[in-house]
Motif scaffolding. Structure first.
Motif, PDB file in Angstrom:
ATOM      1  N   ARG A 151       4.180   3.562  -4.403  1.00  0.00           N
ATOM      2  CA  ARG A 151       2.912   2.950  -4.778  1.00  0.00           C
ATOM      3  C   ARG A 151       2.023   3.019  -3.949  1.00  0.00           C
ATOM      4  NH1 ARG A 151       2.764  -3.842  -3.914  1.00  0.00           N
ATOM      5  NH2 ARG A 151       0.581  -4.220  -4.438  1.00  0.00           N
ATOM      6  N   ARG A 152       2.348   3.083  -2.161  1.00  0.00           N
ATOM      7  CA  ARG A 152       1.576   4.161  -0.841  1.00  0.00           C
ATOM      8  C   ARG A 152       2.298   5.391  -0.599  1.00  0.00           C
ATOM      9  NH1 ARG A 152       0.900  -1.256  -0.252  1.00  0.00           N
ATOM     10  NH2 ARG A 152      -1.564  -2.237  -0.714  1.00  0.00           N
ATOM     11  N   GLY A 153       1.385   6.632  -1.031  1.00  0.00           N
ATOM     12  CA  GLY A 153       2.174   7.306  -0.941  1.00  0.00           C
ATOM     13  C   GLY A 153       1.400   8.092   0.885  1.00  0.00           C
ATOM     14  N   ASP A 154       2.324   8.646   1.488  1.00  0.00           N
ATOM     15  CA  ASP A 154       2.518   8.542   2.299  1.00  0.00           C
ATOM     16  C   ASP A 154       3.639   9.769   3.251  1.00  0.00           C
ATOM     17  OD1 ASP A 154       4.907   7.622   3.484  1.00  0.00           O
ATOM     18  OD2 ASP A 154       4.881   5.832   4.199  1.00  0.00           O
ATOM     19  N   GLN A 160      10.308  13.632   1.650  1.00  0.00           N
ATOM     20  CA  GLN A 160      11.783  13.294   0.134  1.00  0.00           C
ATOM     21  C   GLN A 160      11.111  14.235  -0.640  1.00  0.00           C
ATOM     22  OE1 GLN A 160      11.517   9.464  -1.104  1.00  0.00           O
ATOM     23  NE2 GLN A 160      13.117   9.069  -2.596  1.00  0.00           N
ATOM     24  N   LEU A 161       9.686  13.797  -1.551  1.00  0.00           N
ATOM     25  CA  LEU A 161      10.171  15.368  -2.929  1.00  0.00           C
ATOM     26  C   LEU A 161      10.341  16.523  -2.314  1.00  0.00           C
ATOM     27  CD1 LEU A 161       9.449  15.379  -5.513  1.00  0.00           C
ATOM     28  CD2 LEU A 161       6.547  16.082  -5.127  1.00  0.00           C
ATOM     29  N   GLN A 184      -0.772   5.325  -6.075  1.00  0.00           N
ATOM     30  CA  GLN A 184      -1.919   4.284  -6.782  1.00  0.00           C
ATOM     31  C   GLN A 184      -2.875   5.036  -5.358  1.00  0.00           C
ATOM     32  OE1 GLN A 184       0.544   0.102  -7.115  1.00  0.00           O
ATOM     33  NE2 GLN A 184      -1.114   0.306  -8.304  1.00  0.00           N
ATOM     34  N   GLU A 185      -2.183   4.687  -4.225  1.00  0.00           N
ATOM     35  CA  GLU A 185      -3.283   5.669  -2.788  1.00  0.00           C
ATOM     36  C   GLU A 185      -2.330   6.668  -2.023  1.00  0.00           C
ATOM     37  OE1 GLU A 185      -4.597   3.960   0.830  1.00  0.00           O
ATOM     38  OE2 GLU A 185      -3.617   2.547  -0.088  1.00  0.00           O
ATOM     39  N   ILE A 186      -2.889   7.888  -2.300  1.00  0.00           N
ATOM     40  CA  ILE A 186      -2.187   8.523  -0.856  1.00  0.00           C
ATOM     41  C   ILE A 186      -2.908   8.882   0.397  1.00  0.00           C
ATOM     42  CG2 ILE A 186      -1.348  11.119  -1.118  1.00  0.00           C
ATOM     43  CD1 ILE A 186      -1.349  11.149  -3.906  1.00  0.00           C
ATOM     44  N   ARG A 191      -1.968  14.433   1.878  1.00  0.00           N
ATOM     45  CA  ARG A 191      -1.978  15.068   0.921  1.00  0.00           C
ATOM     46  C   ARG A 191      -1.724  16.005   1.973  1.00  0.00           C
ATOM     47  NH1 ARG A 191      -6.716  12.569  -0.492  1.00  0.00           N
ATOM     48  NH2 ARG A 191      -6.175  11.149  -1.844  1.00  0.00           N
ATOM     49  N   VAL A 192      -2.494  16.426   2.957  1.00  0.00           N
ATOM     50  CA  VAL A 192      -2.763  17.906   3.009  1.00  0.00           C
ATOM     51  C   VAL A 192      -1.585  18.722   3.346  1.00  0.00           C
ATOM     52  CG1 VAL A 192      -3.284  18.957   5.893  1.00  0.00           C
ATOM     53  CG2 VAL A 192      -4.476  16.924   4.381  1.00  0.00           C
TER      54      VAL A 192
END
Length: 220
Positions: A151-154, A160-161, A184-186, A191-192
């Motif tokens: 839901r919120r990407g941190d 994990q991926l 929905q939000e990263i 992202r970096v």
């Protein structure tokens, strides 16, 4: 609510000096000790199955002794009871959330192409030795793509991926496997990190996925 001192003995020991706290005894048998701070987490607790026995010390103070199945012990010495109430909460209907990871996964499984042109679903909850990958897909060239959905990407989600990709790329039937981190939000730091590791980031428009014929998305 009471002024109390709490001592835990088990795999480790912990001591809470005398202070005013909220003591909760739930119908499932669990016992929780809360303070006015510390967010939602209790300072100490005992999970069911456990038993609670009320007694008195040699000095005449009330003492609760909570014992777990594994013989861990929580001793609550009560100096003064400030408030004592009991309530039957009835049957809980459960928490209903909208837009959480499960729903995002279902929607993206139906519309994998919103994450990339030519992307098709192979399987949801693709099993690995360290847990299931949310979506396993193939791109237009037939190459494997692992999708992790939050839901919120941190940063934790990227890590994990990364672990999934390291494991999946050891399988000659799947390799090479690239990754897409969808949320929905990263957060910028996530992202970096993802970019540094060759993982694509997809910001997902949940409302568009639910209601539009042509859901919009941004791929970075």
């Amino acid at each position: 609510m009471a002024r109390c001192q709490v001592d835990y003995a088990g795999r480790l020991t912990a001591h809470l000096p005398m202070a005013t706290r909220v003591l909760m005894i739930k119908a499932d048998g669990s016992v929780l000790v809360h303070s006015d701070g510390g967010s939602y987490k209790p300072l100490n607790w005992m999970s069911p199955p456990c038993s609670l026995r009320e007694g008195k010390t040699d000095e005449g103070q009330v003492e609760w002794t909570v014992t777990s199945k594994g013989d861990d012990t929580l001793r609550i010495l009560i100096e003064e009871v400030l408030s004592d109430s009991s309530h039957d909460l009835g049957i809980d209907p459960g928490l209903q959330k909208d837009g959480v990871e499960k729903h995002l996964q279902e929607l993206l499984a139906e519309h994998p192409a919103t994450l990339g042109l030519g992307l098709t679903l192979v399987r949801r909850e693709f099993p690995t030795a360290i847990g299931p990958v949310d979506l396993m897909c193939r791109d237009g060239e037939g190459l494997s793509v692992a999708v992790e959905i939050k839901r919120r990407g941190d940063i934790d989600g990227v890590e994990q991926l990364t672990r999934y990709l390291e494991l999946l790329n050891r399988d000659p039937l799947l390799a090479p496997v690239r990754g897409i981190f969808a949320a929905q939000e990263i957060k910028p730091q996530a992202r970096v990190l993802a970019t540094d590791r060759g993982i694509a980031c997809a910001v997902v428009d949940y409302d568009a996925l639910r209601g539009l014929d042509d859901p919009t998305h941004r791929l970075f």
